[in-house]
Write an enzyme that holds these catalytic residues in place. Structure first.
Site, PDB file in Angstrom:
ATOM      1  N   THR A   2       0.863  -1.231  -0.002  1.00  0.00           N
ATOM      2  CA  THR A   2      -0.131   0.191   0.142  1.00  0.00           C
ATOM      3  C   THR A   2       0.860   1.277   0.212  1.00  0.00           C
ATOM      4  OG1 THR A   2      -1.617  -1.115   1.509  1.00  0.00           O
ATOM      5  CG2 THR A   2      -1.816   1.028   1.267  1.00  0.00           C
TER       6      THR A   2
ATOM      7  N   LYS B  87       5.682   3.316   0.785  1.00  0.00           N
ATOM      8  CA  LYS B  87       5.210   2.058   0.386  1.00  0.00           C
ATOM      9  C   LYS B  87       5.282   1.240   1.374  1.00  0.00           C
ATOM     10  CE  LYS B  87       5.480  -1.038  -3.501  1.00  0.00           C
ATOM     11  NZ  LYS B  87       5.986  -1.561  -4.968  1.00  0.00           N
TER      12      LYS B  87
ATOM     13  N   ASP C 126       9.780  -2.790 -16.387  1.00  0.00           N
ATOM     14  CA  ASP C 126       8.497  -2.790 -16.445  1.00  0.00           C
ATOM     15  C   ASP C 126       8.253  -1.138 -16.680  1.00  0.00           C
ATOM     16  OD1 ASP C 126       5.833  -3.318 -16.344  1.00  0.00           O
ATOM     17  OD2 ASP C 126       5.561  -2.978 -14.194  1.00  0.00           O
TER      18      ASP C 126
END
Length: 339
Positions: A16, A32, A132
């Protein structure tokens, strides 16, 4: 380091992101967080991010382990927290959304140049592949500069070590889609896809197959297809994308070569003013525990599965939830660590 957590601004399957404030300086940061026993990927990301130092990479602020009632856990839990630079304008996807659904060409050139400067540093100086690259993993900092974020899928470039591929299917290069290898050449393919995303305001392959990762991977990896180029692009832009989207990884230009392409050196750096205001999903994909990372945490890697099992794994994905507002006055904030 003392900090105060604000409301949640992004949520993934195991982590989260919250906005937070450093008590000593008042600086806003992004935190985070994950339950410690499920924080392997977050710790890996912290290790990589802590080794990087570039104006084109999101800043590392440290990590802390806390005991707190967090993430709907009944009672106190041990939580691993990765502290990062906060990007006030959110991701490139946010910028596009706030500016009519796409990004103007002048800014596309600027952001692309800055992404490549970040990759040039990460690839050549640090020996790391991001794995990514996409619009939601590139954040826009305080001065309007693009910064690469979310190194949860990143890996050291060591050809002799075989690791499962990671990332987002719509941005995967052919060799990645086939499960062969993933390296800095794969990042360059993803840069081309990200340029298309900025220009069109939607992800590559945004059509009938946009929500079908198996179909996208088959088209890229086995049918030899490339994302469709927007018709609005100039010939220079199309040539630039052609250098990024070479099917043979060895033929793709490097980040250093692309930085000298005419598409990136013939446009001025003055662009329209960004739309200001708090962006509540920044960092975005920093917690977007997308397909491959979720698969690795909770299921056998598709790399090691039989072909039929891979299809089943590919069809499974997590969810991403973002809250729309948070209390800037601090009424909802809690202190999570003190000396």
């Amino acid at each position: 380091m003392n900090w105060t957590r604000g409301k949640i601004i992004g949520r993934g399957s195991t982590a989260t992101v919250s906005a937070a404030t450093l008590q000593e300086s008042g600086e806003t940061i992004a935190v985070k967080s994950a339950d410690f026993h499920r924080s392997e990927f977050l710790q890996r990301e912290a290790k990589i991010l802590s080794s990087l130092n570039s104006p084109h990479v999101i800043g590392y602020r440290g990590y802390q382990i806390t005991k707190e009632s967090f993430n709907n856990y009944n009672g106190e839990a041990t939580t691993y927290n990765l502290l990062m630079e906060y990007a006030p304008y959110g991701s490139l996807a946010d910028v596009a959304s706030k500016n009519g659904g796409s990004i103007d060409e002048t800014r596309v050139v600027k952001y692309t140049r800055q992404i490549l400067l970040g990759l040039e540093y990460v690839h050549n100086s640090m020996g790391i592949a991001h794995c990514d690259i996409k619009g939601s993993n590139v954040l826009v900092g305080e001065n309007g500069e693009a910064k690469i974020a979310d190194f949860g899928c990143a890996k050291r470039i060591e050809p002799e070590i075989t690791e499962p591929v990671r990332g987002t299917p719509a941005f995967m290069a052919p060799e990645v889609a086939r499960g062969e290898r993933q390296g800095k050449e794969s990042d360059i393919w993803a840069v081309g896809c990200t340029v298309i995303e900025m220009v069109t305001g939607s992800t590559p392959w945004s059509g009938a197959d946009s929500n079908d990762p198996v179909s996208v991977l088959y088209r890229v990896g086995y049918l030899g297809e490339s994302p469709e180029l927007p018709c609005s692009l100039t010939e220079q832009a199309k040539d630039f994308l052609g250098k990024c989207l070479k099917k043979d990884a060895k033929e793709r230009w490097t980040a250093s070569q692309l930085l000298n392409h005419p598409f990136l050196i013939t446009k001025p750096d003055n662009e329209p003013e960004l739309v200001t205001g708090l962006v509540t999903n920044s960092p975005t994909s920093v917690t977007d525990q997308m397909l491959w990372r979720s698969v690795e945490e909770d299921r056998p890697s598709w790399w090691e599965c039989h072909e039929d099992e891979r299809i089943g794994v590919l069809s499974w994905t997590g969810q991403f939830v973002v809250e729309s507002t948070w209390d800037t006055d601090g009424a909802d904030w809690i202190t999570v660590r003190t000396e």
